[in-house]
Design a protein around this motif. Structure first.
Motif, PDB file in Angstrom:
ATOM      1  N   VAL A 132       0.865  -1.174   0.000  1.00 32.69           N
ATOM      2  CA  VAL A 132       0.000   0.000   0.000  1.00 32.69           C
ATOM      3  C   VAL A 132       0.907   1.232   0.000  1.00 32.69           C
ATOM      4  N   LEU A 133       0.937   1.947  -1.111  1.00 33.29           N
ATOM      5  CA  LEU A 133       1.813   3.097  -1.273  1.00 33.29           C
ATOM      6  C   LEU A 133       1.049   4.386  -1.011  1.00 33.29           C
ATOM      7  N   LEU A 134       1.760   5.433  -0.642  1.00 27.60           N
ATOM      8  CA  LEU A 134       1.158   6.741  -0.382  1.00 27.60           C
ATOM      9  C   LEU A 134       1.673   7.750  -1.390  1.00 27.60           C
ATOM     10  N   ASP A 135       0.735   8.558  -1.949  1.00 29.59           N
ATOM     11  CA  ASP A 135       1.171   9.599  -2.871  1.00 29.59           C
ATOM     12  C   ASP A 135       1.544  10.846  -2.082  1.00 29.59           C
ATOM     13  N   GLN A 136       1.814  11.932  -2.789  1.00 29.79           N
ATOM     14  CA  GLN A 136       2.285  13.147  -2.112  1.00 29.79           C
ATOM     15  C   GLN A 136       1.232  13.755  -1.195  1.00 29.79           C
ATOM     16  N   ASP A 137      -0.042  13.398  -1.418  1.00 29.27           N
ATOM     17  CA  ASP A 137      -1.121  13.890  -0.556  1.00 29.27           C
ATOM     18  C   ASP A 137      -1.532  12.860   0.488  1.00 29.27           C
ATOM     19  N   MET A 138      -0.705  11.819   0.650  1.00 27.82           N
ATOM     20  CA  MET A 138      -0.942  10.754   1.623  1.00 27.82           C
ATOM     21  C   MET A 138      -2.183   9.923   1.296  1.00 27.82           C
ATOM     22  N   ASN A 139      -2.552   9.863   0.020  1.00 28.52           N
ATOM     23  CA  ASN A 139      -3.647   8.994  -0.395  1.00 28.52           C
ATOM     24  C   ASN A 139      -3.101   7.599  -0.646  1.00 28.52           C
ATOM     25  N   PRO A 140      -3.721   6.558  -0.085  1.00 27.78           N
ATOM     26  CA  PRO A 140      -3.201   5.188  -0.253  1.00 27.78           C
ATOM     27  C   PRO A 140      -3.487   4.641  -1.644  1.00 27.78           C
ATOM     28  N   LYS A 141      -2.528   3.922  -2.192  1.00 31.85           N
ATOM     29  CA  LYS A 141      -2.658   3.284  -3.497  1.00 31.85           C
ATOM     30  C   LYS A 141      -2.235   1.827  -3.363  1.00 31.85           C
ATOM     31  N   ILE A 142      -3.125   0.907  -3.739  1.00 36.51           N
ATOM     32  CA  ILE A 142      -2.786  -0.516  -3.694  1.00 36.51           C
ATOM     33  C   ILE A 142      -1.889  -0.854  -4.873  1.00 36.51           C
ATOM     34  N   SER A 143      -0.805  -1.571  -4.604  1.00 35.40           N
ATOM     35  CA  SER A 143       0.145  -1.929  -5.655  1.00 35.40           C
ATOM     36  C   SER A 143       0.400  -3.432  -5.657  1.00 35.40           C
ATOM     37  N   ASP A 144       1.228  -3.878  -6.610  1.00 38.70           N
ATOM     38  CA  ASP A 144       1.697  -5.258  -6.716  1.00 38.70           C
ATOM     39  C   ASP A 144       0.551  -6.253  -6.871  1.00 38.70           C
ATOM     40  N   PHE A 145       0.090  -6.405  -8.112  1.00 37.40           N
ATOM     41  CA  PHE A 145      -0.984  -7.342  -8.413  1.00 37.40           C
ATOM     42  C   PHE A 145      -0.440  -8.637  -9.012  1.00 37.40           C
ATOM     43  N   GLY A 146       0.832  -8.930  -8.739  1.00 39.43           N
ATOM     44  CA  GLY A 146       1.454 -10.110  -9.307  1.00 39.43           C
ATOM     45  C   GLY A 146       0.839 -11.416  -8.850  1.00 39.43           C
ATOM     46  N   LEU A 147       0.244 -11.441  -7.669  1.00 35.22           N
ATOM     47  CA  LEU A 147      -0.361 -12.657  -7.132  1.00 35.22           C
ATOM     48  C   LEU A 147      -1.885 -12.643  -7.217  1.00 35.22           C
ATOM     49  N   ALA A 148      -2.441 -11.596  -7.820  1.00 38.01           N
ATOM     50  CA  ALA A 148      -3.891 -11.436  -7.860  1.00 38.01           C
ATOM     51  C   ALA A 148      -4.544 -12.483  -8.764  1.00 38.01           C
ATOM     52  N   ARG A 149      -5.782 -12.808  -8.461  1.00 39.93           N
ATOM     53  CA  ARG A 149      -6.575 -13.719  -9.276  1.00 39.93           C
ATOM     54  C   ARG A 149      -7.867 -13.039  -9.689  1.00 39.93           C
ATOM     55  N   THR A 150      -8.278 -13.243 -10.930  1.00 41.21           N
ATOM     56  CA  THR A 150      -9.519 -12.649 -11.426  1.00 41.21           C
ATOM     57  C   THR A 150     -10.633 -13.683 -11.430  1.00 41.21           C
ATOM     58  N   PHE A 151     -11.858 -13.187 -11.255  1.00 40.24           N
ATOM     59  CA  PHE A 151     -13.039 -14.040 -11.236  1.00 40.24           C
ATOM     60  C   PHE A 151     -14.105 -13.440 -12.140  1.00 40.24           C
ATOM     61  N   ALA A 152     -14.981 -14.295 -12.629  1.00 45.54           N
ATOM     62  CA  ALA A 152     -16.178 -13.798 -13.300  1.00 45.54           C
ATOM     63  C   ALA A 152     -17.094 -13.199 -12.244  1.00 45.54           C
ATOM     64  N   ARG A 153     -18.074 -12.399 -12.676  1.00 41.62           N
ATOM     65  CA  ARG A 153     -18.921 -11.694 -11.715  1.00 41.62           C
ATOM     66  C   ARG A 153     -19.728 -12.639 -10.834  1.00 41.62           C
ATOM     67  N   ASP A 154     -20.002 -13.861 -11.347  1.00 38.49           N
ATOM     68  CA  ASP A 154     -20.814 -14.788 -10.559  1.00 38.49           C
ATOM     69  C   ASP A 154     -19.978 -15.738  -9.715  1.00 38.49           C
ATOM     70  N   GLU A 155     -18.645 -15.578  -9.729  1.00 32.94           N
ATOM     71  CA  GLU A 155     -17.772 -16.416  -8.924  1.00 32.94           C
ATOM     72  C   GLU A 155     -17.425 -15.708  -7.624  1.00 32.94           C
ATOM     73  N   THR A 156     -17.286 -16.480  -6.554  1.00 36.95           N
ATOM     74  CA  THR A 156     -17.028 -15.873  -5.249  1.00 36.95           C
ATOM     75  C   THR A 156     -15.765 -16.400  -4.573  1.00 36.95           C
ATOM     76  N   GLU A 157     -15.309 -17.600  -4.954  1.00 34.75           N
ATOM     77  CA  GLU A 157     -14.144 -18.156  -4.277  1.00 34.75           C
ATOM     78  C   GLU A 157     -13.417 -19.132  -5.191  1.00 34.75           C
ATOM     79  N   GLY A 158     -12.218 -19.516  -4.774  1.00 35.57           N
ATOM     80  CA  GLY A 158     -11.421 -20.445  -5.558  1.00 35.57           C
ATOM     81  C   GLY A 158     -10.509 -21.255  -4.655  1.00 35.57           C
ATOM     82  N   ASN A 159      -9.848 -22.240  -5.238  1.00 37.94           N
ATOM     83  CA  ASN A 159      -8.916 -23.090  -4.505  1.00 37.94           C
ATOM     84  C   ASN A 159      -7.605 -23.183  -5.278  1.00 37.94           C
ATOM     85  N   THR A 160      -6.523 -23.386  -4.560  1.00 33.11           N
ATOM     86  CA  THR A 160      -5.232 -23.540  -5.197  1.00 33.11           C
ATOM     87  C   THR A 160      -4.375 -24.521  -4.410  1.00 33.11           C
TER      88      THR A 160
END
Length: 318
Positions: A132-160
């Motif tokens: 979670v990075l902060l810009d010059q106005d101290m607004n938080p920005k989520i970063s690093d989506f390297g481990l993220a997983r995408t789902f269809a709108r009707d999906e809620t969970e997954g297994n790995t």
């Protein structure tokens, strides 16, 4: 007859200017959220150019329909304002009556956007302080989506079979069984809340008296009626005490052991931005102290093995 409440999710000074032109009752966001079950998908009536329409019931029993302007809608604030103004001037027995409107921002967290409002539902899986990075106005920005997983709108969970992420922020069901969902990110967010309040990292935290990690220590203080002892000494004299205690409460709700007991992110945002009554938290996950050679390292390991070829970590059972 159902009554429509216009609702705009966007933020900024422009919103404040719109209020002056509307000759309608203005509803609080919390009122509308409570009426619609926090904009539950189960209350969806339909969908149009502005976004979704929800059914709801006000505290006095009056049934309403709520049109919610989506952030990704091709129609914007001017169009919504135009509809509200024109519709408020019309009265006919065959027309739905406009009861009021709410022009208030809600998207204070990017996490809510990727869980609910983006075209793809995304689970981050490695939400932690260093991502979670902060810009010059101290607004938080989520970063690093390297481990993220995408789902269809009707999906809620997954297994790995390949658990990735950072110990100390992983939800119990994900670290032990590879099950992940939006509630996994909620758990990580709860850890972040407790870390912000305490000024301590859950990963590597060790209390000499009770041998608990930060989550366990916070839970013990909460049960003793002493949550204020968790607050970082650096902010105790300058913080809004009741708001910080509320953040601890919300943090504990987010890190509950079972995913079904945790709130979803829209509910978390509502709890942070309003004074609605909070439920009593249940026992959180991972109360035991865990040891690590690195306090904030991402890991990747097969489900059947405790060996990590990237970092050296040891996870002790609860």
């Amino acid at each position: 007859m159902a009554r429509i409440v216009g609702y705009n999710k966007r933020t900024g000074q422009e919103n404040e200017d719109q209020n002056e032109d509307l000759e309608l009752p203005l509803f609080k966001l919390a009122t509308i959220a409570n009426a619609t079950g926090n904009f539950s998908i189960n209350n969806k009536l339909g969908e149009g150019g502005f976004g979704l329409v929800y059914k709801g019931t006000l505290a006095d029993g009056q049934e309403i329909a709520v049109k919610r302007l989506s952030k990704i809608s091709e129609q914007g604030l001017k169009e919504l304002k135009n509809e509200v103004i024109l519709f408020s001037k019309l009265q006919h027995r065959n027309l739905v009556k406009l009861l009021g409107c709410c022009i208030q921002g809600e998207e204070k967290l990017g996490l809510l956007y990727i869980h609910q409002d983006s075209r793809l539902r995304i689970i981050h899986r490695d939400l932690k302080a260093s991502n979670v990075l902060l810009d010059q106005d101290m607004n938080p920005k989520i970063s690093d989506f390297g481990l993220a997983r995408t789902f269809a709108r009707d999906e809620t969970e997954g297994n790995t079979n390949r658990v990735v992420g950072t110990y100390g922020y992983m939800a119990p069901e994900y670290a032990s069984d590879g099950q992940f969902s939006v509630k996994s990110d909620v758990f990580s967010f709860g850890v972040l809340l407790l870390e912000i309040v305490s000024g301590k990292r859950n990963r590597g935290f060790y209390h000499s008296d009770n041998k608990l990690n930060l989550i366990g220590h916070a839970w013990k203080l909460w049960n003793k009626g002493m949550p204020s002892q968790l607050i970082d000494a650096c902010i105790q004299d300058s913080c809004n005490f009741s708001e910080v205690i509320r953040c601890i409460h919300i943090g504990l709700l987010c890190v509950q052991q079972h995913s079904e007991d945790r709130p979803c992110m829209p509910s978390v945002i509502l709890m942070l931005g309003s004074e609605i009554v909070l439920s009593k938290p249940k026992q959180p996950g991972y109360l035991a102290h865990r040891k690590s050679t690195r306090p904030d390292s991402s890991s990747s390991m097969p489900e059947s093995s405790s060996t990590n070829t990237i970092t050296i970590s040891e996870l002790e059972g609860r």
